[in-house]
Write an enzyme that holds these catalytic residues in place. Structure first.
Site, PDB file in Angstrom:
ATOM      1  N   ARG A 158      46.432  23.636 -30.360  1.00 38.29           N
ATOM      2  CA  ARG A 158      47.173  23.961 -29.143  1.00 38.29           C
ATOM      3  C   ARG A 158      46.760  23.012 -28.012  1.00 38.29           C
ATOM      4  O   ARG A 158      45.594  22.603 -27.911  1.00 38.29           O
ATOM      5  CB  ARG A 158      46.928  25.410 -28.703  1.00 38.29           C
ATOM      6  N   HIS A 159      47.697  22.698 -27.146  1.00 34.46           N
ATOM      7  CA  HIS A 159      47.453  21.782 -26.027  1.00 34.46           C
ATOM      8  C   HIS A 159      46.478  22.368 -25.006  1.00 34.46           C
ATOM      9  O   HIS A 159      46.218  23.570 -24.965  1.00 34.46           O
ATOM     10  CB  HIS A 159      48.771  21.457 -25.329  1.00 34.46           C
TER      11      HIS A 159
ATOM     12  N   ARG B  86      52.332  17.805 -22.778  1.00 38.86           N
ATOM     13  CA  ARG B  86      51.045  18.493 -22.860  1.00 38.86           C
ATOM     14  C   ARG B  86      50.486  18.489 -24.277  1.00 38.86           C
ATOM     15  O   ARG B  86      49.273  18.327 -24.477  1.00 38.86           O
ATOM     16  CB  ARG B  86      51.166  19.920 -22.322  1.00 38.86           C
TER      17      ARG B  86
ATOM     18  N   GLU C 209      57.408  24.414 -28.110  1.00 42.81           N
ATOM     19  CA  GLU C 209      57.176  25.833 -27.848  1.00 42.81           C
ATOM     20  C   GLU C 209      58.504  26.593 -27.861  1.00 42.81           C
ATOM     21  O   GLU C 209      59.584  25.989 -27.821  1.00 42.81           O
ATOM     22  CB  GLU C 209      56.475  25.988 -26.487  1.00 42.81           C
TER      23      GLU C 209
END
Length: 222
Positions: free
Chosen positions: A10-11, A60, A84
């Site tokens: 995850r960013h 991101r 996302e």
């Protein structure tokens, strides 16, 4: 040809994460803290052999994945299916804003329904389908260990679809922390398995606070 290990990273944090805003597919960059998180995650993974790096094309996730790739001199391949969940007209709004605008959504979400995120957004099943499809294609065309820069809800739901978990089990997984990852590998029978979930470097905390279910939804979809 097929990969044998898959890491879903995850960013790092963005300003909208910090402000508690629904981010969805808005292309918000990492903030200063998020960039530091990405560096820390890359360092934590420095001893892990990684052969290929893929990422969502949003800034991101891409910036986070590049920290890992640059450390190894690898190229980052992008796929928009790794984005996302799309929250449509709710981009930039807080959970409190959504509760005021659409109280029916808040009630349906509290009942555990898979509610579409605004009239122009997606639901969970749609996200799981597109991300799961992308992950299957990525592992089929690569070898060794693959790291994927991705988003919190996309990672969780994509993992569930990739592993063919029943829909009824999806809610048992917590949201992903920024710059934490999911670790999947292949066992001796050629079956994918969950090796680690929400793995990462622990950070200091200012203390936990209670959040309502809708706010938890916003936290998971940023």
């Amino acid at each position: 040809m097929s990969a044998s290990r898959l890491l879903l990273l995850r960013h790092g944090r963005t300003e909208w994460n910090a402000d508690g805003r629904f981010q969805g597919q808005a292309d918000i960059p990492l903030d200063v803290h998020g960039r530091a998180q990405a560096v820390a995650a890359a360092e934590a993974l420095s001893a892990t052999p990684i052969d290929h790096v893929w990422s969502s094309d949003l800034k991101r996730a891409l910036a986070t994945a590049r920290q890992v790739a640059d450390q190894r001199g690898l190229e980052v391949h992008t796929d928009p299916r790794l984005r996302e969940i799309h929250v449509g007209s709710w981009e930039g709004l807080t959970a409190a804003d959504i509760a005021d605008i659409d109280p029916e959504f808040a009630a349906a979400y509290a009942r555990g329904e898979d509610v579409r995120r605004s009239a122009t957004g997606e639901n969970s099943v749609e996200v799981a389908s597109r991300v799961g499809e992308a992950l299957r294609e990525i592992v089929a065309r690569t070898e060794g260990t693959v790291l994927v820069g991705i988003h919190g809800m996309a990672a969780r739901l994509g993992m569930c679809a990739f592993l063919d978990f029943p829909y009824e089990t999806w809610h048992t997984f917590t949201g992903m922390n920024n710059c934490h990852w999911i670790d999947l590998d292949v066992d001796g029978r050629g079956r994918w398995r969950l090796r680690g979930y929400n793995v990462g470097v622990l950070e200091g905390s200012d203390g936990e606070r209670q959040v309502n279910p809708l706010e938890r939804a916003a936290m998971a979809e940023r």
